[in-house]
Write an enzyme that holds these catalytic residues in place. Structure first.
Site, PDB file in Angstrom:
ATOM      1  N   ALA A   8       0.843  -1.220   0.000  1.00  0.00           N
ATOM      2  CA  ALA A   8       0.000   0.000   0.000  1.00  0.00           C
ATOM      3  C   ALA A   8       0.866   1.253   0.000  1.00  0.00           C
ATOM      4  O   ALA A   8       0.585   2.232   0.702  1.00  0.00           O
ATOM      5  CB  ALA A   8      -0.929  -0.022   1.207  1.00  0.00           C
ATOM      6  N   TRP A  11       2.366   3.318  -5.323  1.00  0.00           N
ATOM      7  CA  TRP A  11       1.869   2.605  -6.508  1.00  0.00           C
ATOM      8  C   TRP A  11       0.721   1.647  -6.153  1.00  0.00           C
ATOM      9  O   TRP A  11      -0.263   1.578  -6.874  1.00  0.00           O
ATOM     10  CB  TRP A  11       3.009   1.861  -7.193  1.00  0.00           C
ATOM     11  CG  TRP A  11       2.766   1.387  -8.584  1.00  0.00           C
ATOM     12  CD1 TRP A  11       3.262   0.237  -9.124  1.00  0.00           C
ATOM     13  CD2 TRP A  11       2.035   2.022  -9.641  1.00  0.00           C
ATOM     14  NE1 TRP A  11       2.882   0.121 -10.450  1.00  0.00           N
ATOM     15  CE2 TRP A  11       2.116   1.195 -10.782  1.00  0.00           C
ATOM     16  CE3 TRP A  11       1.293   3.214  -9.725  1.00  0.00           C
ATOM     17  CZ2 TRP A  11       1.506   1.512 -12.001  1.00  0.00           C
ATOM     18  CZ3 TRP A  11       0.680   3.528 -10.941  1.00  0.00           C
ATOM     19  CH2 TRP A  11       0.793   2.697 -12.054  1.00  0.00           C
ATOM     20  N   GLY A  12       0.838   0.978  -5.029  1.00  0.00           N
ATOM     21  CA  GLY A  12      -0.245   0.083  -4.633  1.00  0.00           C
ATOM     22  C   GLY A  12      -1.549   0.835  -4.443  1.00  0.00           C
ATOM     23  O   GLY A  12      -2.608   0.398  -4.925  1.00  0.00           O
ATOM     24  N   ARG A  30       1.972  -4.406   5.294  1.00  0.00           N
ATOM     25  CA  ARG A  30       2.469  -4.897   6.589  1.00  0.00           C
ATOM     26  C   ARG A  30       1.987  -4.018   7.733  1.00  0.00           C
ATOM     27  O   ARG A  30       1.793  -4.494   8.836  1.00  0.00           O
ATOM     28  CB  ARG A  30       3.996  -5.000   6.574  1.00  0.00           C
ATOM     29  CG  ARG A  30       4.692  -3.706   6.262  1.00  0.00           C
ATOM     30  CD  ARG A  30       6.190  -3.867   6.193  1.00  0.00           C
ATOM     31  NE  ARG A  30       6.797  -2.615   5.747  1.00  0.00           N
ATOM     32  CZ  ARG A  30       8.098  -2.429   5.642  1.00  0.00           C
ATOM     33  NH1 ARG A  30       8.939  -3.400   5.938  1.00  0.00           N
ATOM     34  NH2 ARG A  30       8.589  -1.277   5.213  1.00  0.00           N
ATOM     35  N   SER A 109       3.934   5.681 -16.031  1.00  0.00           N
ATOM     36  CA  SER A 109       2.773   5.725 -15.124  1.00  0.00           C
ATOM     37  C   SER A 109       3.177   6.232 -13.745  1.00  0.00           C
ATOM     38  O   SER A 109       3.501   5.434 -12.851  1.00  0.00           O
ATOM     39  CB  SER A 109       2.177   4.326 -15.005  1.00  0.00           C
ATOM     40  OG  SER A 109       3.214   3.366 -14.766  1.00  0.00           O
ATOM     41  N   LYS A 161      15.304   2.106 -17.017  1.00  0.00           N
ATOM     42  CA  LYS A 161      14.920   3.528 -17.153  1.00  0.00           C
ATOM     43  C   LYS A 161      15.083   4.248 -15.817  1.00  0.00           C
ATOM     44  O   LYS A 161      15.320   5.455 -15.773  1.00  0.00           O
ATOM     45  CB  LYS A 161      13.517   3.674 -17.737  1.00  0.00           C
ATOM     46  CG  LYS A 161      12.377   3.124 -16.870  1.00  0.00           C
ATOM     47  CD  LYS A 161      11.867   4.142 -15.896  1.00  0.00           C
ATOM     48  CE  LYS A 161      10.799   3.557 -15.009  1.00  0.00           C
ATOM     49  NZ  LYS A 161      10.381   4.466 -13.914  1.00  0.00           N
ATOM     50  N   SER A 224       9.591  12.032 -10.711  1.00  0.00           N
ATOM     51  CA  SER A 224      10.314  10.767 -10.583  1.00  0.00           C
ATOM     52  C   SER A 224      11.213  10.789  -9.357  1.00  0.00           C
ATOM     53  O   SER A 224      12.062  11.684  -9.195  1.00  0.00           O
ATOM     54  CB  SER A 224      11.180  10.533 -11.827  1.00  0.00           C
ATOM     55  OG  SER A 224      12.208   9.604 -11.536  1.00  0.00           O
TER      56      SER A 224
HETATM   57  N1  LIG Z   1       5.197   5.376  -7.504  1.00  0.00           N
HETATM   58  C1  LIG Z   1       5.074   5.261  -8.808  1.00  0.00           C
HETATM   59  O1  LIG Z   1       4.785   6.236  -9.531  1.00  0.00           O
HETATM   60  C2  LIG Z   1       5.307   3.912  -9.460  1.00  0.00           C
HETATM   61  C3  LIG Z   1       4.798   3.682 -10.741  1.00  0.00           C
HETATM   62  C4  LIG Z   1       5.054   2.459 -11.371  1.00  0.00           C
HETATM   63  C5  LIG Z   1       5.771   1.476 -10.721  1.00  0.00           C
HETATM   64  N2  LIG Z   1       6.242   1.726  -9.456  1.00  0.00           N
HETATM   65  C6  LIG Z   1       6.990   0.639  -8.805  1.00  0.00           C
HETATM   66  O2  LIG Z   1       6.188   0.064  -7.761  1.00  0.00           O
HETATM   67  C7  LIG Z   1       7.043  -0.447  -6.731  1.00  0.00           C
HETATM   68  C8  LIG Z   1       6.612   0.167  -5.420  1.00  0.00           C
HETATM   69  O3  LIG Z   1       6.838   1.566  -5.538  1.00  0.00           O
HETATM   70  P1  LIG Z   1       6.038   2.655  -4.673  1.00  0.00           P
HETATM   71  O4  LIG Z   1       6.029   3.908  -5.475  1.00  0.00           O
HETATM   72  O5  LIG Z   1       4.747   2.108  -4.196  1.00  0.00           O
HETATM   73  O6  LIG Z   1       7.035   2.817  -3.439  1.00  0.00           O
HETATM   74  P2  LIG Z   1       6.729   3.421  -1.987  1.00  0.00           P
HETATM   75  O7  LIG Z   1       8.044   3.677  -1.393  1.00  0.00           O
HETATM   76  O8  LIG Z   1       5.702   4.507  -2.105  1.00  0.00           O
HETATM   77  O9  LIG Z   1       5.995   2.192  -1.230  1.00  0.00           O
HETATM   78  C9  LIG Z   1       6.663   0.981  -1.019  1.00  0.00           C
HETATM   79  C10 LIG Z   1       5.794   0.207  -0.039  1.00  0.00           C
HETATM   80  O10 LIG Z   1       6.408  -1.062   0.190  1.00  0.00           O
HETATM   81  C11 LIG Z   1       6.395  -1.317   1.587  1.00  0.00           C
HETATM   82  N3  LIG Z   1       7.511  -2.186   1.922  1.00  0.00           N
HETATM   83  C12 LIG Z   1       8.824  -1.878   1.889  1.00  0.00           C
HETATM   84  N4  LIG Z   1       9.547  -2.932   2.296  1.00  0.00           N
HETATM   85  C13 LIG Z   1       8.668  -3.924   2.577  1.00  0.00           C
HETATM   86  C14 LIG Z   1       8.803  -5.264   3.037  1.00  0.00           C
HETATM   87  N5  LIG Z   1      10.005  -5.781   3.283  1.00  0.00           N
HETATM   88  N6  LIG Z   1       7.681  -5.998   3.228  1.00  0.00           N
HETATM   89  C15 LIG Z   1       6.456  -5.464   2.980  1.00  0.00           C
HETATM   90  N7  LIG Z   1       6.261  -4.210   2.536  1.00  0.00           N
HETATM   91  C16 LIG Z   1       7.362  -3.458   2.340  1.00  0.00           C
HETATM   92  C17 LIG Z   1       6.518   0.050   2.239  1.00  0.00           C
HETATM   93  O11 LIG Z   1       6.001   0.017   3.543  1.00  0.00           O
HETATM   94  C18 LIG Z   1       5.675   0.916   1.315  1.00  0.00           C
HETATM   95  O12 LIG Z   1       4.320   0.924   1.722  1.00  0.00           O
HETATM   96  C19 LIG Z   1       8.476  -0.071  -7.144  1.00  0.00           C
HETATM   97  O13 LIG Z   1       9.094  -1.172  -7.796  1.00  0.00           O
HETATM   98  C20 LIG Z   1       8.261   1.074  -8.153  1.00  0.00           C
HETATM   99  O14 LIG Z   1       9.319   1.173  -9.092  1.00  0.00           O
HETATM  100  C21 LIG Z   1       6.036   2.902  -8.811  1.00  0.00           C
HETATM  101  O1  LIG Z   2       9.193   7.726  -9.420  1.00  0.00           O
HETATM  102  P1  LIG Z   2       9.964   6.684 -10.215  1.00  0.00           P
HETATM  103  O2  LIG Z   2      11.267   7.211 -10.740  1.00  0.00           O
HETATM  104  O3  LIG Z   2      10.094   5.400  -9.418  1.00  0.00           O
HETATM  105  O4  LIG Z   2       9.081   6.333 -11.525  1.00  0.00           O
HETATM  106  C1  LIG Z   2       7.753   5.900 -11.324  1.00  0.00           C
HETATM  107  C2  LIG Z   2       7.268   5.091 -12.513  1.00  0.00           C
HETATM  108  O5  LIG Z   2       8.086   3.952 -12.749  1.00  0.00           O
HETATM  109  C3  LIG Z   2       7.115   5.901 -13.775  1.00  0.00           C
HETATM  110  O6  LIG Z   2       6.634   5.080 -14.833  1.00  0.00           O
END
Ligand SMILES: NC(=O)c1ccc[n+]([C@@H]2O[C@H](COP(=O)([O-])OP(=O)(O)OC[C@H]3O[C@@H](n4cnc5c(N)ncnc54)[C@H](O)[C@@H]3O)[C@@H](O)[C@H]2O)c1
Ligand SMILES: O=P(O)(O)OC[C@H](O)CO
Length: 296
Positions: A8, A11-12, A30, A109, A161, A224
């Protein structure tokens, strides 16, 4: 049908927001969060469809500690290559889930724009076309979904990227100008393609949403996290302090090490990623710029 997002973070939550336009989408993490349809891990894992939005570097341990395959269909939304092992996420998940139940999300995204319902286009990548189309059908109309069977290409693009976005942030942080950033991004696309082809990726993936699309987005915006890491490194800030202040994952920091290891092991020419790995280990960004400009 039942679907749940695992993780959560930004991205979640964005994916749950989007999916909830069409279906009832549960979410778990968690730490309990006051989110609509927040459920226990057990209830989430019992769902037919799961969307994994955990940081790439924690996936293997998380699967080891929590996952039980009950026939679930999976959409992996993380982007990264595991440092230390150099494993792609499809390799890690394959140890727990049959390939026909696995799909991977890629494309330009930003979570913050998805949360605003802004037009977004993504790709769902799987060797199982039917599964990719199933997940594609769950997304709302503001998120145009394409499907592809080039899982490796999508994974390489989504991971690489992020490293190139750090490089672009460094370029802007050093105030090298638009010409320099455009050249860096263009050469970065060539380098990412070279790396992906080594692992069996398909050419057109790099010209599409997963490759050029996500690279142009991430390398050109302060939204980003990876770009911001690079920008602040160029300003002389320390990596630990940058990540502490960021408060969110910047996958490129870890994927950079993984690419350095893989390229060294397999003899793949990846000069930009190589310099980013050295900068993250303490090399002066200005020295890296000189070395890249002097490079053949
Ligand atoms: N934020 C974006 O715009 C975006 C877009 C596309 C893809 N992503 C990808 O999605 C993935 C998550 O990114 P995000 O933006 O949500 O990051 P974030 O830092 O906002 O959230 C990460 C989440 O993972 C949880 N977490 C961390 N370690 C953990 C563990 N050991 N066990 C359980 N939960 C754990 C954290 O508590 C947090 O809620 C990454 O690989 C990122 O590249 C992000
Ligand atoms: O914020 P970043 O650099 O992890 O990029 C988020 C997404 O992967 C964009 O597509």
């Amino acid at each position: 049908m039942s679907i749940a997002v695992i993780g959560a973070g930004k991205w979640g939550q964005a994916l749950q927001f989007a999916l909830s336009k069409n279906v009832t989408c549960k979410i778990t993490s968690r730490q309990r969060k006051s989110l609509e349809n927040f459920v226990s891990l057990e209830e989430a894992l019992a769902c037919e469809y799961l969307v994994f939005a955990l940081p790439a570097q924690v996936v293997r341990t998380w699967l080891d500690e929590h996952f039980q395959f009950l026939g679930q269909k999976i959409l992996v939304a993380a982007k990264g290559i595991e440092k230390g092992s150099g494993a792609f996420l499809n390799e890690i998940f394959a140890a727990y889930i049959p390939e026909e139940n696995l799909s991977f999300l890629s494309g330009p995204s930003f979570a913050s724009e998805v949360m605003q319902g802004l037009p977004t286009a993504v790709v769902i990548n799987s060797s199982n076309e039917g599964l990719a189309k199933e997940f594609a059908s769950f997304f709302p109309s503001f998120m145009k979904t394409y499907t592809s069977n080039d899982v490796i290409g999508a994974e390489v693009c989504g991971a690489y990227k992020n490293v190139l976005a750090i490089a672009s942030g460094i370029c802007d942080g050093l105030k090298l100008g638009n010409n320099a950033r455009a050249s860096l991004i263009a050469r970065g696309l060539v380098e990412m393609h070279r790396f992906g082809k080594y692992f069996g990726a398909t050419d057109e993936t790099f010209l599409g949403l997963s490759g050029a699309g996500d690279l142009f987005l991430t390398a050109s915006s302060t939204l980003s996290r990876n770009y911001r890491v690079g920008f602040f490194l160029a300003e002389g800030k320390k990596l630990d302090a940058i990540l502490e202040a960021l408060g969110e994952v910047a996958e490129g920091v870890f994927t950079s090490e993984a690419i350095f290891e893989l390229s060294s092991k397999h003899g793949i020419y990846t000069p930009i990623a190589h310099e980013i790995a050295l900068i993250l280990k303490g090399k002066n960004p200005k020295e890296s710029v000189k070395d890249l400009l002097a490079d053949s």
